[in-house]
Design a protein around this motif. Structure first.
Motif, PDB file in Angstrom:
ATOM      1  N   GLN A 122      17.788 204.517   7.845  1.00 60.95           N
ATOM      2  CA  GLN A 122      17.668 205.749   8.630  1.00 60.95           C
ATOM      3  C   GLN A 122      18.717 205.707   9.751  1.00 60.95           C
ATOM      4  O   GLN A 122      18.999 204.631  10.282  1.00 60.95           O
ATOM      5  CB  GLN A 122      16.264 205.781   9.237  1.00 60.95           C
ATOM      6  CG  GLN A 122      15.929 207.003  10.044  1.00 60.95           C
ATOM      7  CD  GLN A 122      14.574 206.854  10.750  1.00 60.95           C
ATOM      8  OE1 GLN A 122      14.083 205.739  10.947  1.00 60.95           O
ATOM      9  NE2 GLN A 122      13.990 207.971  11.124  1.00 60.95           N
ATOM     10  N   HIS A 123      19.277 206.825  10.112  1.00 61.84           N
ATOM     11  CA  HIS A 123      20.302 206.951  11.162  1.00 61.84           C
ATOM     12  C   HIS A 123      21.608 206.236  10.806  1.00 61.84           C
ATOM     13  O   HIS A 123      22.453 206.002  11.672  1.00 61.84           O
ATOM     14  CB  HIS A 123      19.839 206.422  12.528  1.00 61.84           C
ATOM     15  CG  HIS A 123      18.491 206.877  12.958  1.00 61.84           C
ATOM     16  ND1 HIS A 123      18.136 208.209  12.981  1.00 61.84           N
ATOM     17  CD2 HIS A 123      17.408 206.184  13.391  1.00 61.84           C
ATOM     18  CE1 HIS A 123      16.870 208.307  13.405  1.00 61.84           C
ATOM     19  NE2 HIS A 123      16.415 207.096  13.652  1.00 61.84           N
ATOM     20  N   CYS A 315      25.080 206.689  22.263  1.00 62.05           N
ATOM     21  CA  CYS A 315      24.200 207.836  22.088  1.00 62.05           C
ATOM     22  C   CYS A 315      23.332 208.008  23.323  1.00 62.05           C
ATOM     23  O   CYS A 315      22.556 207.120  23.684  1.00 62.05           O
ATOM     24  CB  CYS A 315      23.312 207.631  20.859  1.00 62.05           C
ATOM     25  SG  CYS A 315      24.080 208.217  19.358  1.00 62.05           S
ATOM     26  N   VAL A 316      23.475 209.166  23.968  1.00 63.88           N
ATOM     27  CA  VAL A 316      22.720 209.469  25.179  1.00 63.88           C
ATOM     28  C   VAL A 316      21.451 210.212  24.799  1.00 63.88           C
ATOM     29  O   VAL A 316      21.505 211.172  24.020  1.00 63.88           O
ATOM     30  CB  VAL A 316      23.546 210.373  26.119  1.00 63.88           C
ATOM     31  CG1 VAL A 316      22.813 210.571  27.440  1.00 63.88           C
ATOM     32  CG2 VAL A 316      24.929 209.788  26.354  1.00 63.88           C
ATOM     33  N   ALA A 322      19.382 218.603  22.091  1.00 63.54           N
ATOM     34  CA  ALA A 322      20.709 218.355  22.653  1.00 63.54           C
ATOM     35  C   ALA A 322      21.708 219.453  22.309  1.00 63.54           C
ATOM     36  O   ALA A 322      22.729 219.591  22.975  1.00 63.54           O
ATOM     37  CB  ALA A 322      21.227 217.007  22.154  1.00 63.54           C
ATOM     38  N   GLU A 323      21.409 220.242  21.274  1.00 62.50           N
ATOM     39  CA  GLU A 323      22.372 221.240  20.807  1.00 62.50           C
ATOM     40  C   GLU A 323      22.838 222.201  21.914  1.00 62.50           C
ATOM     41  O   GLU A 323      24.038 222.426  22.070  1.00 62.50           O
ATOM     42  CB  GLU A 323      21.779 222.000  19.604  1.00 62.50           C
ATOM     43  CG  GLU A 323      22.718 222.966  18.907  1.00 62.50           C
ATOM     44  CD  GLU A 323      23.845 222.299  18.102  1.00 62.50           C
ATOM     45  OE1 GLU A 323      23.650 221.145  17.652  1.00 62.50           O
ATOM     46  OE2 GLU A 323      24.899 222.941  17.940  1.00 62.50           O
ATOM     47  N   TYR A 342      21.611 213.394  11.885  1.00 59.40           N
ATOM     48  CA  TYR A 342      21.251 211.990  11.701  1.00 59.40           C
ATOM     49  C   TYR A 342      19.779 211.750  12.050  1.00 59.40           C
ATOM     50  O   TYR A 342      19.360 210.611  12.237  1.00 59.40           O
ATOM     51  CB  TYR A 342      22.126 211.090  12.578  1.00 59.40           C
ATOM     52  CG  TYR A 342      23.530 210.893  12.052  1.00 59.40           C
ATOM     53  CD1 TYR A 342      23.827 209.847  11.179  1.00 59.40           C
ATOM     54  CD2 TYR A 342      24.563 211.752  12.417  1.00 59.40           C
ATOM     55  CE1 TYR A 342      25.108 209.662  10.697  1.00 59.40           C
ATOM     56  CE2 TYR A 342      25.847 211.579  11.939  1.00 59.40           C
ATOM     57  CZ  TYR A 342      26.114 210.530  11.079  1.00 59.40           C
ATOM     58  OH  TYR A 342      27.382 210.349  10.594  1.00 59.40           O
ATOM     59  N   GLY A 343      19.033 212.839  12.225  1.00 59.86           N
ATOM     60  CA  GLY A 343      17.633 212.706  12.616  1.00 59.86           C
ATOM     61  C   GLY A 343      17.486 212.331  14.075  1.00 59.86           C
ATOM     62  O   GLY A 343      16.495 211.723  14.476  1.00 59.86           O
ATOM     63  N   MET A 344      18.468 212.708  14.898  1.00 61.70           N
ATOM     64  CA  MET A 344      18.431 212.371  16.327  1.00 61.70           C
ATOM     65  C   MET A 344      18.721 213.616  17.164  1.00 61.70           C
ATOM     66  O   MET A 344      19.717 213.676  17.891  1.00 61.70           O
ATOM     67  CB  MET A 344      19.465 211.269  16.614  1.00 61.70           C
ATOM     68  CG  MET A 344      19.232 210.013  15.780  1.00 61.70           C
ATOM     69  SD  MET A 344      20.618 208.853  15.880  1.00 61.70           S
ATOM     70  CE  MET A 344      20.470 208.289  17.563  1.00 61.70           C
ATOM     71  N   PRO A 345      17.829 214.627  17.084  1.00 56.48           N
ATOM     72  CA  PRO A 345      18.129 215.914  17.717  1.00 56.48           C
ATOM     73  C   PRO A 345      18.164 215.878  19.245  1.00 56.48           C
ATOM     74  O   PRO A 345      18.679 216.809  19.856  1.00 56.48           O
ATOM     75  CB  PRO A 345      16.987 216.815  17.221  1.00 56.48           C
ATOM     76  CG  PRO A 345      15.886 215.881  16.845  1.00 56.48           C
ATOM     77  CD  PRO A 345      16.540 214.628  16.364  1.00 56.48           C
ATOM     78  N   HIS A 346      17.621 214.815  19.849  1.00 58.62           N
ATOM     79  CA  HIS A 346      17.625 214.736  21.315  1.00 58.62           C
ATOM     80  C   HIS A 346      18.820 213.965  21.872  1.00 58.62           C
ATOM     81  O   HIS A 346      18.936 213.773  23.072  1.00 58.62           O
ATOM     82  CB  HIS A 346      16.325 214.090  21.817  1.00 58.62           C
ATOM     83  CG  HIS A 346      15.123 214.955  21.590  1.00 58.62           C
ATOM     84  ND1 HIS A 346      13.860 214.606  22.006  1.00 58.62           N
ATOM     85  CD2 HIS A 346      14.994 216.171  21.003  1.00 58.62           C
ATOM     86  CE1 HIS A 346      13.010 215.562  21.664  1.00 58.62           C
ATOM     87  NE2 HIS A 346      13.670 216.508  21.053  1.00 58.62           N
TER      88      HIS A 346
END
Ligand code: PLP
Length: 369
Positions: A122-123, A315-316, A322-323, A342-346
């Motif tokens: 994942q990621h 990655c912050v 975050a968009e 990447y499954g990391m929307p924040h």
């Protein structure tokens, strides 16, 4: 007139659900879109120092020869790599690629049939999924552990049907890494008919003692393929050169599916020049370490957390979608990378730039938040 879906029935199976790789937004695109004069791009993990000055000279020399086909075997670059690895490898262990992305696809093409099984985290770097899907392979995506690869979990995900395991060390976009101890416990337990692809796109940046340099394990593990690139620390992203190191047998198989002239003549010469300038590499690492510290301390001061990284990006965590912040950064002339895919929307991934670029990002982010 565009007729959508007209040829969908004709598509190869793997391609139907494929979504193209999303690259960082190019500087000129943003300049065009927003009529901005100065844009800072921290979106593709490029080297803020550019490339070695030797490279420009090599390109000039190579430019007068471009009417000829390149050396399809990359003799000179392979010789330079053999010297770089102090004769621990032979030229025939090397497969050159149009970026290491090309090599990753060659691996999928050479080894994965439709329905075959692969494993990645994942990621993990998006190209593993794309390469597998394109050939119709099935993959198990192993849940990450503290954003990094869970190597024990990945071992458990290997079945009698598994042909390839993809690992990125450090991983992009998370910047996480695994140490020698974890790696050795992993590779020793992978069945020796399963190929282990160890993607070390950022290896040149890493100074950690416990970092397991893939090339050191090639003699012991004939199922290991180590991928490296000239795109990141060497600053040749625009030329597209990467390579893999593997057993002679695997290199032979990859060579069968490789385009005969997959690396262009200018790139071949530029990569040789880049390899020869280790001083440039040292300066790049120094600047990167400084930039990582700078970003870390500024983010701390803003009470923003981030995933600890050993690469040239981090990655912050914005603790919200975050968009919209990515969009506002664009308005301010700063391009970073959203990682929702990447499954990391924040999170936003920011590459380490020059001090000036890093501070422009920090100031813009502070203003937005
Ligand atoms: C950037 C990157 C690559 C591919 O780079 P190329 O430009 O195709 O050589 C491969 N793997 C990872 C993890 C990367 O971040």
């Amino acid at each position: 007139m565009v007729e959508l879906g007209e040829f969908e029935r004709q598509l190869a199976n793997g391609v139907k659900k494929l979504k193209p790789y999303q690259p960082g937004k190019p500087i000129e695109t943003l300049q065009r879109e927003l009529n901005l004069s100065t844009v800072t791009k921290l979106a593709s993990n490029e080297n803020p120092l550019g490339a070695s000055p030797n490279v420009a000279q090599a390109i000039k020399r190579a430019a007068s020869e471009i009417y000829r086909y390149p050396d399809g075997n990359g003799f000179k670059l392979k010789e330079a790599l053999v010297a770089y690895y102090e004769q621990e490898i032979e030229p025939a262990n090397i497969t050159l690629g149009n970026g290491s992305n090309d090599v990753l696809e060659l691996i999928a093409r050479a080894f994965l049939n439709p329905g075959d099984h692969a494993v990645y985290s994942q990621h993990a770097f998006a190209v593993y999924a794309l390469a597998c899907q394109a050939v119709g392979a099935k993959a198990t995506v192993v849940p990450a552990k503290k954003w990094g690869h869970d190597l024990d979990g990945m071992l458990k995900a290997i079945t009698p049907h598994t042909k390839v395991v993809f690992l990125a060390n450090p991983n992009n976009p998370t910047g996480t890494w695994f140490d020698s101890k974890a790696w050795e416990a992993f590779i020793a337990n992978v069945p020796n008919n399963v190929l282990v692809v160890l993607d070390e796109a950022y290896a040149e940046y890493i100074s950690e003692e416990e970092y397991p340099h893939g090339p050191n394990y090639l003699k012991r593990y004939r199922n290991l393929i180590v991928c490296r690139t000239f795109s990141k620390a060497y600053g040749l992203a625009g030329l597209r050169v990467g390579y893999s190191l593997s057993s002679l047998e695997i290199a032979d198989y990859l060579n069968r599916v490789r385009q005969p002239f997959n690396v262009n003549a200018i790139a071949l010469e530029a990569a040789v020049a880049a390899l020869e300038d280790q001083h440039f590499l040292d300066r790049s690492c120094e600047l990167n370490n400084h930039g990582l510290e700078e970003l870390a301390s500024e983010l701390h001061a803003m009470e923003l957390s981030f995933i600890p990284s050993v690469a040239n990006f981090l990655c912050v965590n914005l603790h919200r979608y975050a968009e919209p912040i990515y969009e506002k950064l664009l308005q301010a002339g700063v391009i970073v990378r959203p990682v929702a895919n990447y499954g990391m929307p924040h999170f936003l991934r920011v590459s380490v730039g020059s001090s000036k670029d890093n501070m422009r990002f920090i100031k813009a982010l502070r203003k937005i938040l």
